[in-house]
Design an enzyme around this catalytic site. Structure first.
Site, PDB file in Angstrom:
ATOM      1  N   MET A 172       3.645  26.531  19.846  1.00 62.65           N
ATOM      2  CA  MET A 172       2.354  27.215  19.687  1.00 62.65           C
ATOM      3  C   MET A 172       2.520  28.394  18.729  1.00 62.65           C
ATOM      4  O   MET A 172       1.703  29.325  18.723  1.00 62.65           O
ATOM      5  CB  MET A 172       1.823  27.663  21.043  1.00 62.65           C
ATOM      6  CG  MET A 172       1.577  26.465  21.968  1.00 62.65           C
ATOM      7  SD  MET A 172       0.365  26.748  23.252  1.00 62.65           S
ATOM      8  CE  MET A 172       1.139  28.056  24.153  1.00 62.65           C
ATOM      9  N   ARG A 205       5.749  35.673  24.113  1.00 66.54           N
ATOM     10  CA  ARG A 205       5.003  36.722  24.809  1.00 66.54           C
ATOM     11  C   ARG A 205       5.739  38.062  24.832  1.00 66.54           C
ATOM     12  O   ARG A 205       5.132  39.088  25.155  1.00 66.54           O
ATOM     13  CB  ARG A 205       4.694  36.295  26.250  1.00 66.54           C
ATOM     14  CG  ARG A 205       3.701  35.158  26.348  1.00 66.54           C
ATOM     15  CD  ARG A 205       3.325  34.896  27.796  1.00 66.54           C
ATOM     16  NE  ARG A 205       2.081  34.161  27.907  1.00 66.54           N
ATOM     17  CZ  ARG A 205       1.981  32.846  27.877  1.00 66.54           C
ATOM     18  NH1 ARG A 205       3.063  32.107  27.750  1.00 66.54           N
ATOM     19  NH2 ARG A 205       0.807  32.245  27.979  1.00 66.54           N
ATOM     20  N   HIS A 208      12.883  28.889  19.308  1.00 63.94           N
ATOM     21  CA  HIS A 208      12.281  27.758  18.586  1.00 63.94           C
ATOM     22  C   HIS A 208      13.211  27.299  17.459  1.00 63.94           C
ATOM     23  O   HIS A 208      13.374  26.099  17.233  1.00 63.94           O
ATOM     24  CB  HIS A 208      10.951  28.172  17.946  1.00 63.94           C
ATOM     25  CG  HIS A 208       9.881  28.561  18.924  1.00 63.94           C
ATOM     26  ND1 HIS A 208       9.405  29.842  19.030  1.00 63.94           N
ATOM     27  CD2 HIS A 208       9.184  27.820  19.813  1.00 63.94           C
ATOM     28  CE1 HIS A 208       8.464  29.888  19.947  1.00 63.94           C
ATOM     29  NE2 HIS A 208       8.306  28.681  20.453  1.00 63.94           N
ATOM     30  N   GLN A 210       7.956  22.444  32.666  1.00 59.85           N
ATOM     31  CA  GLN A 210       7.295  21.704  31.584  1.00 59.85           C
ATOM     32  C   GLN A 210       8.192  20.554  31.110  1.00 59.85           C
ATOM     33  O   GLN A 210       7.711  19.464  30.803  1.00 59.85           O
ATOM     34  CB  GLN A 210       6.977  22.652  30.420  1.00 59.85           C
ATOM     35  CG  GLN A 210       6.525  21.937  29.155  1.00 59.85           C
ATOM     36  CD  GLN A 210       6.006  22.880  28.085  1.00 59.85           C
ATOM     37  OE1 GLN A 210       4.849  23.272  28.120  1.00 59.85           O
ATOM     38  NE2 GLN A 210       6.859  23.239  27.129  1.00 59.85           N
TER      39      GLN A 210
END
Ligand code: PAF
Length: 280
Positions: free
Chosen positions: A30, A189, A37, A155
């Protein structure tokens, strides 16, 4: 790196790659990319001919409009980082390219009991949104290999189930959690933490390590209790810290050697999660 914004363009590009028998690795994100990442991109580069990264802030997986609105968006920097890792394709669609006119979600209700606990209980509908967008993205990208970080452990179980059910040809790769020097798990975040919140945030991983260090038949409950107490004090707003079976996510009532310790806390306006696998 090619930047693709239209689903139809992506499909025709992928079709050429498939004709040439290229192995496609996929890292869905996202955005607000960080070293976590980038380590997924690096892993994909090692095994695949072509690495596709998607940046798409998926509206259906947010259960609070404020969280969606304030989700960090840093496209320019993300592109710079992806270029530095020689990512081949960036797919960055608008919402209607992925969803059309209808933001409909599929249900993950019957994925197993693990879907209803922890993040599933704290964020109703979240995993429905995740499986919905991943099905759409997998159909577009048609990857051979996909890469997900252990930080979102629950997830990962959800994605594995989606793959078992609908995409048996895709190979799932679980990648280790990337951490800051002080142990804080990297997360998009984290940029929302103010200075004093950032200073105490490493206590989350310290608490997980405390459980790991005490993971013996005699000490496990003591370690777990102490870790919970540590995170039940302000400025943390405690959500959960529990020891679970790594496959079913059933909360442990008896000691078992292999377990996963999962934690979620709120720090100011930022919700943070982390986990650690313990045992042999
Ligand atoms: O982990 C994330 O960033 C998202 O849940 C994902 C897998 C990209 C789906 O939107």
């Amino acid at each position: 790196m090619i930047l693709i914004k239209k689903s139809s363009d992506l499909l025709s590009h992928i079709s050429e790659l498939k004709k040439a028998n290229r192995i496609i690795g996929f890292v869905p994100t996202m955005g607000a990319l960080h070293d976590g990442h980038l380590s997924l991109i690096e892993s994909a580069k090692q095994k695949c001919d072509i690495v596709v990264c998607s940046i798409f802030v998926n509206p259906t997986q947010f259960n609070q409009a404020s969280d969606l609105a304030s989700y960090p968006r840093t496209l320019e920097n993300d592109i710079r980082l992806l270029l530095s890792k020689s990512c081949d394709i960036l797919f960055h669609p608008e919402i209607d390219e992925v969803y059309g006119n209808l933001l409909e979600k599929e249900s993950s209700e019957d994925y197993g009991s693990f879907i209803h606990v922890l993040e599933g209980a704290s964020r109703p509908g979240h995993f429905d949104g995740v499986v919905t967008v991943l099905r759409k993205l997998f159909l577009l990208v048609q990857p051979n290999q996909v890469y997900f970080g252990q930080k979102d452990y629950q997830q990962c179980l959800v994605v594995k189930t989606l793959i078992q059910r609908s995409f048996q040809d895709i190979v799932f790769n679980l990648c280790p959690i990337a951490r800051e020097k002080d142990g804080l798990a990297m997360s998009s975040r984290n940029v929302r933490l103010n200075q004093s919140e950032r200073e105490v945030a490493p206590k989350i991983f310290e608490s997980l390590q405390l459980v790991a260090q005490n993971w013996t038949i005699t000490n496990w409950e003591l370690g777990l209790n102490q870790a919970q107490v540590n995170l039940q004090k302000p400025p943390f707003q405690f959500e959960y810290l529990c020891a679970c079976d790594p496959m079913s996510l059933d909360s442990l009532t008896h000691f078992q050697s292999n377990a996963i310790i999962l934690v979620a806390v709120q720090l100011g306006s930022t919700r943070l999660i982390d986990n650690i696998l313990v045992g042999s």
